[in-house]
Design an enzyme around this catalytic site. Sequence first.
Site, PDB file in Angstrom:
ATOM      1  N   PRO A 135      11.625  -8.781   9.030  1.00 25.12           N
ATOM      2  CA  PRO A 135      10.901  -7.929   8.078  1.00 25.12           C
ATOM      3  C   PRO A 135      10.957  -6.425   8.323  1.00 25.12           C
ATOM      4  O   PRO A 135       9.959  -5.781   8.653  1.00 25.12           O
ATOM      5  CB  PRO A 135       9.465  -8.461   8.194  1.00 25.12           C
ATOM      6  CG  PRO A 135       9.364  -8.923   9.607  1.00 25.12           C
ATOM      7  CD  PRO A 135      10.718  -9.495   9.934  1.00 25.12           C
ATOM      8  N   CYS A 136      12.110  -5.828   8.097  1.00 24.09           N
ATOM      9  CA  CYS A 136      12.267  -4.387   8.267  1.00 24.09           C
ATOM     10  C   CYS A 136      11.473  -3.604   7.218  1.00 24.09           C
ATOM     11  O   CYS A 136      11.178  -2.431   7.428  1.00 24.09           O
ATOM     12  CB  CYS A 136      13.739  -3.994   8.246  1.00 24.09           C
ATOM     13  SG  CYS A 136      14.662  -4.627   6.846  1.00 24.09           S
TER      14      CYS A 136
END
Length: 175
Positions: A135-136
Amino acid sequence: MYNSTNYASPIGPMTLASDGEHIVGLWLEGQKYFAGTVKGAMLPNDSLPVFEAAKRWLDEYFAGGKPAVSQLPLAPVGSEFRQTVWKLLCEIPYGEVSTYGELAKKIAKMQNKPTMSPQAVGGAVGHNPISIIIPCHRVVGTGGSLTGYAGGIPAKIKLLELEGVDTAQFYAPKG
């Protein structure tokens, strides 16, 4: 040789890549660094079990669920530093955000260094080859800037809102 399949997400078409056993890539159409870590051809193959599992994961995520990153066999290709950053991304809880500076402090502590460059962390975050699952999109600038999402700021906002994050506290950088 790599395999690929497509996924129709609420934020646009996506491409998944696999080495046959692991997910090695997940990109939004037109994403910066699209397939940048995949060396060689990607042959379409919609029937791999790992793709079926990833699509179920994405279906659950986009339906508002909180599937665990650990449910999928991931094998992102990158340097040791990037791998460290991507591992930290997976520790940011659903519906929460961290900053590049916070991640840099964690890495500095892990490496027994006095400091770490938030810009270096930002480079690793931006080159994350497995968007959404790693989850950047949960990383923002220290001042609340929504900078740095390779899939584009509108997609980042939609993902954060899907997770229940109040995006009114953030701003999109000019230019």
